[in-house]
Design a protein around this motif. Structure first.
Motif, PDB file in Angstrom:
ATOM      1  N   GLU A 254       0.833  -1.209   0.000  1.00  0.00           N
ATOM      2  CA  GLU A 254       0.000   0.000   0.000  1.00  0.00           C
ATOM      3  C   GLU A 254       0.870   1.264   0.000  1.00  0.00           C
ATOM      4  O   GLU A 254       0.627   2.211  -0.766  1.00  0.00           O
ATOM      5  CB  GLU A 254      -0.909   0.000   1.244  1.00  0.00           C
TER       6      GLU A 254
ATOM      7  N   ASP B 208       2.753   1.649  -3.347  1.00  0.00           N
ATOM      8  CA  ASP B 208       1.856   2.137  -4.406  1.00  0.00           C
ATOM      9  C   ASP B 208       1.496   3.600  -4.190  1.00  0.00           C
ATOM     10  O   ASP B 208       1.352   4.357  -5.149  1.00  0.00           O
ATOM     11  CB  ASP B 208       0.594   1.270  -4.473  1.00  0.00           C
TER      12      ASP B 208
ATOM     13  N   ARG C 210       8.198  -4.699  -7.496  1.00  0.00           N
ATOM     14  CA  ARG C 210       8.060  -3.369  -8.118  1.00  0.00           C
ATOM     15  C   ARG C 210       9.395  -2.814  -8.590  1.00  0.00           C
ATOM     16  O   ARG C 210       9.474  -1.637  -8.981  1.00  0.00           O
ATOM     17  CB  ARG C 210       7.411  -2.409  -7.117  1.00  0.00           C
TER      18      ARG C 210
END
Ligand code: DGY
Length: 319
Positions: free
Chosen positions: A59, A62, A89
């Motif tokens: 979370e 992002d 990522r």
């Protein structure tokens, strides 16, 4: 110029390094940054320098956005970071091994002395204004000379604690994923054993393993029962390695002799039963808490972030 978000207060030496090259948004509040504020502030960050009190999960990553390149933790432990989520990522995660080894081993050994020599009890007694005088059997503790220290997790901090124990005349056994350097094992006279043997032969057990699913409640009721009733347990690693409720019961019932804790299962909360027990020393996560060590940790974290932002290999990546 990139944007670096620092999630809590860190020594100026680190901020100056970061500010020399980048725009820095450093949380300066006296309390930890709240989750909402953190999620808001990281938006657009190229680097996050995180403290162990902040959860770095999918979370948060992002919320930062796809430009985020590095999460640099100001701690050797990184159980607050979801490393696979970073890797997925393409974000580099780093920590600060090495620079806090001696400070943390000092606190581990301090807790060993406090627990075995009942220093906390003595201090509380004097501060409470209780009557006392020297007596042959007054507040007797246990000597360390000739006793066995069991080190769980024989990385740098475990080895540094073992080195102190050797200077106090202790024998060393250790449990670790791998053998340590034979030269260091010989210097320390340290013998590798499995956890079951370590639990039964040690007079003092000091925990130095990383925390993760494999070490959650590594020490619970069963392991405490396997220890001698004269054994002391010290934890300077991470709280949830020990089942705190089981430890409180073991200390209350005399299953083991005593304990020293620098870290707690639900930090900063401490199991209420521990607070009422005389045979446990409780200190508030002070392992790395010296001016020199905290400065070195923050500077290393800054160097890690700066290296990644320059497109270089960071000094201490995780994994
Ligand atoms: C660490 O670096 O993991 C320590 O717990 C900080 O004190």
């Amino acid at each position: 110029m990139s944007r670096v978000v620092v999630t809590g207060r860190v020594p100026d030496a680190a901020l100056e390094k970061l500010r020399a090259e980048h725009e820095v948004d450093a949380w300066a509040g006296p309390e930890s940054i709240g989750r909402e504020e953190l999620l808001r502030r990281v938006a657009g960050a190229d680097a996050i320098v995180s403290l162990l009190t902040e959860r770095v999960d999918g979370e948060l990553l992002d919320a930062a956005g796809p430009q985020l390149k590095v999460v640099s933790n100001v701690a050797v432990g990184y159980d607050n970071i979801n490393v696979p989520a970073c890797t997925e990522r393409g974000i580099v995660a780093t920590n600060t091994p090495g620079v806090l080894t001696e400070a943390t081993a000092d606190i581990a050994f301090g807790l060993i002395l406090m627990a075995t020599r009942r220093l906390g009890e003595g201090e509380r007694l004097i501060r409470a204004g209780q009557a006392w005088k020297w007596g042959m059997f007054f507040l007797l503790g246990s000597s360390l000379q000739g006793k066995t220290l069991g080190v769980v997790g024989m990385g740098g901090i475990g080895q540094a604690t073992a080195r102190r124990a050797k200077a106090f005349g202790m024998d060393i056994v250790y449990q670790s994923r791998s053998e340590i350097d034979p030269a260091i094992a010989a210097e320390l006279g340290a013998r590798r054993v499995d956890l079951d043997e370590l639990l039964t032969v040690s007079d003092v057990i000091s925990l130095h393993c990383p925390y993760g699913p494999a070490t959650h409640h590594l020490i619970g009721a069963e392991q405490l029962s396997a220890m001698k009733s004269s054994t002391y347990l010290v934890n300077t690693a991470r709280g949830p390695i020990v089942d705190e409720a089981a430890l409180a019961a073991a200390l209350r019932e005399g299953v083991i002799a005593g304990a020293g804790l620098d870290v707690f299962e639900h930090e900063p909360k401490v199991h209420p039963e521990l607070l009422d027990l005389e045979n446990v020393t409780l200190v508030p996560h002070l392992g790395s808490a010296t001016v020199e060590t905290r400065t070195a940790m923050a500077v290393l974290a800054a160097d890690n972030a700066l290296a990644v932002l320059r497109g270089e290999q960071p000094p201490t990546p995780i994994g």
